[in-house]
Write an enzyme that holds these catalytic residues in place. Structure first.
Site, mmCIF file in Angstrom:
data_model
loop_
_atom_site.group_PDB
_atom_site.id
_atom_site.type_symbol
_atom_site.label_atom_id
_atom_site.label_comp_id
_atom_site.label_asym_id
_atom_site.label_seq_id
_atom_site.Cartn_x
_atom_site.Cartn_y
_atom_site.Cartn_z
ATOM 1 N N GLY A 92 0.601 -1.070 0.211
ATOM 2 C CA GLY A 92 0.019 0.016 0.104
ATOM 3 C C GLY A 92 0.745 1.076 0.009
ATOM 4 O O GLY A 92 0.642 2.364 -0.578
ATOM 5 N N SER A 165 -5.760 7.136 5.949
ATOM 6 C CA SER A 165 -4.480 6.790 6.028
ATOM 7 C C SER A 165 -3.632 8.064 5.876
ATOM 8 O O SER A 165 -3.733 8.891 5.009
ATOM 9 C CB SER A 165 -4.287 6.016 4.821
ATOM 10 O OG SER A 165 -2.879 5.835 4.500
ATOM 11 N N ASP A 308 -0.169 0.061 13.461
ATOM 12 C CA ASP A 308 0.420 -1.160 13.322
ATOM 13 C C ASP A 308 0.814 -2.077 14.406
ATOM 14 O O ASP A 308 1.149 -3.152 14.493
ATOM 15 C CB ASP A 308 1.870 -0.905 12.723
ATOM 16 C CG ASP A 308 1.669 -0.540 11.156
ATOM 17 O OD1 ASP A 308 0.454 -0.698 10.574
ATOM 18 O OD2 ASP A 308 2.703 0.006 10.555
#
Length: 422
Positions: A92, A165, A308
């Site tokens: 990504g 994001s 994450d």
């Protein structure tokens, strides 16, 4: 491929792998410069995708003439139009950064990737590039790859949603210094994963670019700049090291090297583990984290800046006493997989009392049982479940080859410290 994980008592020393996030950015900024060396890069499936993409744009990248160094002859902010479709595989970060780089080329660029990439959202980035004068669209009109970009981007004033994001903002920061006009980026809503944007800004500034932070949620980028990255040393990766820290706190005694202070938000795990009751010390000068098996208690953790860490935290919560709440986490649904849902499904198979809500996980810890679990072709899910398996024993995980995306030597390191992996 499947692996079986047994209950493990571990002890040993490992080196944290180089940072994936820094490697992506360093290679991209070097390619936008004239000539640079990137030292201690992570060579993984994701970063190989970035290397291939930048070579398609005209960079020459040599990984053979000097050990542990990439020598990059760049295109100085003027990428050529690729001769073929760019396949970013499962990365990504590569997709988002290369989408923005493509807006600097004269012709049209087509970017696509694997099945996971083709369901990840990109609409805020595409809208921003259109507002900056490029032509950017999804072939299926859904904001997802395949994506077509036609340059050149002119610059201007844009508003962009920061809640999905941070990679959208990082991609724009990397490309906008080369626009013909000054660019202002104004971020709407909460900027998730802000540490990753801070990394991008610092690296660009180190390469000589002018990025002016105008308050917390806006950036001004002067036009027609040059980047002059000459040499960059990639630090160790706290995201990848999180699994080894968790393993030490749950299963034995670990020393993880190559972890020096940096802009990485996932260094927050050290303080989170302290709050949970872990015996953990970080020698910042030596770049060493030492963590020992401890009796942990569940706490509440806001992961707005550290998405994450969610799979790691879910496993830590499952093995702790009391209740663990992982909150402000809706953006974690837009990663390689919906990681909130994936961890819920797999930990339930292991007997964990876990509740999934829109933007959080609630975990009542204390017991993990061995089970056959699915890795979702997601490197972070696989590595977190491996730690759970070390606590529970008799655990089989599939799609384990996905660790090659960020930590190719993960299972070798586990064997090195005495984990039961077969």
């Amino acid at each position: 491929m499947k692996l079986i994980i047994q209950r493990s008592d571990i002890k040993g020393v490992v080196n944290a792998p180089p940072s994936k996030s820094y490697t992506h950015r360093a290679i991209a900024i070097a390619a936008l410069s004239k000539k640079a060396s990137v030292n201690n890069p992570l060579i993984s499936e994701d970063t190989k995708a970035t290397i291939r993409a930048l070579e398609a744009f005209g960079a020459s990248i040599d990984s053979k003439s000097k050990k542990d160094t990439l020598i990059i002859n760049g295109f100085e902010g003027k990428p050529k139009t690729p001769g073929n479709v760019i396949d970013v595989a499962n990365s990504g970060t590569t997709l988002r950064i290369m989408t923005a780089v493509a807006s600097l080329a004269d012709g049209a660029t087509v970017l696509t990737g694997d099945a996971s990439i083709r369901i990840r959202p990109n609409t805020p980035l595409l809208n921003a590039l259109n507002d900056l004068g490029a032509e950017a669209f999804s072939t299926r009109n859904n904001g997802m790859a395949p994506i077509v970009i036609r340059g050149k981007m002119r610059g201007g004033r844009i508003y962009i949603d920061g809640s999905i994001s941070s990679q959208f903002i990082s991609a724009l920061l990397i490309s906008c210094p080369f626009a013909r006009n000054e660019t202002s980026i104004l971020i709407k809503g909460e900027l998730k994963s802000r540490p990753y944007v801070n990394i991008t800004v610092r690296m660009l500034q180190d390469a000589g670019a002018r990025i002016i932070a105008d308050g917390l949620n806006s950036f001004i980028i002067p036009p027609e700049q040059e980047c002059n990255m000459r040499s960059y040393n990639v630090p160790g990766d706290f995201s990848s090291a999180s699994y080894m820290m968790a393993a030490g706190a749950l299963c034995g005694e670990m020393v993880i090297k190559n972890l020096f202070p940096s802009e990485q938000g996932d260094a927050a795990l050290i303080e989170i583990l302290r709050r949970m009751g872990a015996q953990i010390q970080w020698d910042e000068k030596r770049g060493e984290v030492k963590v020992s098996k401890s009796r942990l208690k569940g706490i509440s953790v806001d992961v707005g800046k550290t998405p994450d860490l969610v799979p790691t935290l879910a496993v830590l919560g499952a093995a702790s006493e009391g209740t663990m709440v992982i909150e402000n986490a809706e953006h974690v649904r837009y990663k390689e997989t919906d990681r909130l849902h994936a961890m819920t499904v797999e930990l339930k198979k292991m007997g964990v009392d876990i509740t999934e809500e829109k933007d959080r996980l609630i975990i009542k810890g204390g017991s993990i049982k061995g089970a056959e679990v699915h890795g979702w072709d997601d490197h972070r899910i696989v590595m977190a479940l491996a730690v759970a398996g070390m606590v529970a024993g008799d655990t089989t995980i599939d799609t384990v080859e996905s660790v090659s995306i960020s930590y190719p030597g993960f299972f070798e390191d586990l064997r090195k410290i005495g984990a039961g992996v077969s």
